[in-house]
Design an enzyme around this catalytic site. Sequence first.
Site, short mmCIF file in Angstrom:
data_model
loop_
_atom_site.label_atom_id
_atom_site.label_comp_id
_atom_site.label_asym_id
_atom_site.label_seq_id
_atom_site.Cartn_x
_atom_site.Cartn_y
_atom_site.Cartn_z
N HIS A 81 0.84 -1.20 0.28
CA HIS A 81 0.16 -0.06 -0.08
C HIS A 81 0.88 1.28 0.03
O HIS A 81 2.07 1.28 0.69
CB HIS A 81 -1.07 0.14 1.27
CG HIS A 81 -2.32 0.74 1.13
ND1 HIS A 81 -2.14 2.13 1.22
CD2 HIS A 81 -3.19 0.50 0.54
CE1 HIS A 81 -3.34 2.71 0.90
NE2 HIS A 81 -4.01 1.73 0.65
N ASP A 100 -7.79 -5.64 0.23
CA ASP A 100 -8.04 -6.64 -0.90
C ASP A 100 -7.45 -8.22 -0.75
O ASP A 100 -7.98 -8.95 -1.28
CB ASP A 100 -7.58 -6.11 -2.31
CG ASP A 100 -8.43 -4.85 -2.58
OD1 ASP A 100 -9.64 -4.68 -2.20
OD2 ASP A 100 -7.83 -4.15 -3.32
N1 CMC Z 1 3.92 -7.86 -4.29
C1 CMC Z 1 5.19 -7.74 -4.23
N2 CMC Z 1 6.10 -6.67 -4.46
C2 CMC Z 1 5.43 -5.30 -4.33
C3 CMC Z 1 4.05 -5.50 -3.83
C4 CMC Z 1 3.32 -6.57 -4.03
N3 CMC Z 1 1.97 -6.58 -3.96
N4 CMC Z 1 3.74 -4.15 -3.91
C5 CMC Z 1 4.71 -3.55 -3.87
N5 CMC Z 1 5.99 -4.32 -4.24
C6 CMC Z 1 7.28 -3.80 -4.37
C7 CMC Z 1 7.55 -3.44 -5.56
O1 CMC Z 1 7.73 -4.40 -6.67
C8 CMC Z 1 8.68 -2.47 -5.68
O2 CMC Z 1 9.79 -3.27 -5.48
P1 CMC Z 1 11.15 -2.77 -6.27
O3 CMC Z 1 11.42 -1.34 -5.32
O4 CMC Z 1 12.15 -3.99 -5.86
O5 CMC Z 1 10.81 -2.31 -7.71
C9 CMC Z 1 8.29 -1.90 -4.12
O6 CMC Z 1 7.56 -2.72 -3.42
C10 CMC Z 1 7.77 -0.55 -4.14
O7 CMC Z 1 6.59 -0.64 -5.10
P2 CMC Z 1 5.85 0.63 -5.45
O8 CMC Z 1 4.75 0.23 -6.81
O9 CMC Z 1 6.51 1.85 -6.15
O10 CMC Z 1 4.96 0.98 -4.23
P3 CMC Z 1 3.42 1.89 -4.19
O11 CMC Z 1 3.54 2.40 -3.01
O12 CMC Z 1 3.28 2.67 -5.35
O13 CMC Z 1 2.62 0.54 -4.49
C11 CMC Z 1 0.67 -0.44 -4.62
C12 CMC Z 1 1.27 0.63 -3.79
C13 CMC Z 1 -0.76 -0.66 -3.96
C14 CMC Z 1 0.52 -0.26 -6.08
C15 CMC Z 1 1.47 -1.83 -4.81
O14 CMC Z 1 1.74 -2.29 -3.36
C16 CMC Z 1 0.74 -3.12 -5.32
O15 CMC Z 1 0.89 -3.14 -6.71
N6 CMC Z 1 0.04 -3.87 -4.70
C17 CMC Z 1 -0.63 -4.92 -5.27
C18 CMC Z 1 -2.00 -4.53 -5.77
C19 CMC Z 1 -2.83 -4.25 -4.60
O16 CMC Z 1 -3.25 -5.00 -3.77
N7 CMC Z 1 -3.79 -3.18 -4.76
C20 CMC Z 1 -4.60 -2.59 -3.75
C21 CMC Z 1 -4.20 -1.30 -2.81
S1 CMC Z 1 -5.58 -1.14 -1.47
C22 CMC Z 1 -6.99 -0.90 -2.15
C23 CMC Z 1 -6.81 0.32 -2.94
O17 CMC Z 1 -6.42 1.29 -2.47
O18 CMC Z 1 -7.47 0.30 -4.05
#
Ligand code: CMC
Length: 388
Positions: free
Chosen positions: A265, A319
């Site tokens: 998140h 989720d």
């Molecule tokens: N599984 C594995 N690695 C992850 C995940 C995950 N679910 N989420 C983030 N990471 C890693 C990502 O690969 C990255 O690694 P690296 O720095 O080595 O490239 C690092 O963490 C940072 O990722 P980011 O995308 O820059 O982080 P963010 O804060 O932008 O991500 C997020 C937030 C929700 C987009 C992401 O955690 C994600 O894609 N999660 C899976 C989708 C999900 O469950 N979304 C629902 C969010 S809650 C409901 C809502 O608000 O809609």
Amino acid sequence: MSAIKEPVVIHKGLDNVYVKESRICFIDGEASKLFYRGYSIEELAGHSTYEETAYLLIYGSLPTAQQLDKFTRSLESYRSLEPAVLELIRSLPSRSDPMDVLRTAVSALGSYDPRPMTDDMNVRIDKSLRILAKLPTIITTFDRLRNQKQPVLPRGLESQAAEFLYMLTGDEPDPGDVHALDVALILHAEHEMNASTFACTVTASTLADMYSIMTSGIGTLRGPLHGGANEAALRTVLEVGTPSKAENYVADALAQKKRIMGFGHRVYKTWDPRYLILKRYAGELAAKKGQTQLFDTAVAIENSARKHLEGTPIFPNVDSYSGIVFHLLGIPTDLFTPIFAMSRIAGWTAHVIEYLETNRLIRPKALYVGPVGLPYIPIDSRSGSAGE
Ligand code: CMC
């Protein structure tokens, strides 16, 4: 042409950028805390209803019994669809994604409103409540039509959750199921300046009408990194199938740099407090419905992911178990994100109203790094590379 004088900071993903002061929602992402208008999510999930929570978000305080009664009756009276919108839903291909249907139908509602534009905040709220009340009807109508069943008309049930389950199946909903869905709706109703709320705010800042604003929110919610993650997370659990396969799945996925859906998140760097509540409901529903393998598989995926991601700030989010709850309630997987929209519209409305009180057009910048002053080349003389 003037050169850029100060060093430019690009806030990729607008991480940590504040767009307004707000009294609606507070998240402490380090301490696993979430408050709507000052009330903790645990208090609201434990004692409130979706209707009361929506009122709290939109009007700023918990309603009296009389106010809640009036609010609930208004929603009931708005629930039916205009015949033309029903016909529009009928005309869409049955293979349509329900989020497409929702976006199209909400947009169409604007065409049947004789005065969609207004400066009056109370009228804006009323338009939003009309949309809110109709979302369960739109979603269930489409689901029934695509399954060659007649739509079930709203019956004047008191809650969004009961009416949704009734219109989906045509059967009297089980009170325990209604309660579980109601709690899920409370948990999804609001979450500060997330992507879809920001999309609504951007559209509102142009002084557009509520139908355009809500359509922006629905479109933005759809993606798998936001609202669409609940569907993806459930599909993962179904694909993994048994707890014993969870460890291999998680290890392979992470080795291939795939994301585990329902994890991570932007704001929470520890447990999402909504996850804890939904996990409890998922466990209870699984036991009640005799489908513990599904829940046990989700727990096994969670345990493996936590082990592999130890030391990172990636924890289960809302989720990771919402899809299990919806699935156990008999809701088709592709309706999960529409349900999220059906709840989040309360938060969208609250933020739009708050932003418009001191509106300023949202217009950020992009740092141009391309060339300037290129000579125009006649089409016959171009060698062609881009877009080939
Ligand atoms: N599984 C594995 N690695 C992850 C995940 C995950 N679910 N989420 C983030 N990471 C890693 C990502 O690969 C990255 O690694 P690296 O720095 O080595 O490239 C690092 O963490 C940072 O990722 P980011 O995308 O820059 O982080 P963010 O804060 O932008 O991500 C997020 C937030 C929700 C987009 C992401 O955690 C994600 O894609 N999660 C899976 C989708 C999900 O469950 N979304 C629902 C969010 S809650 C409901 C809502 O608000 O809609």
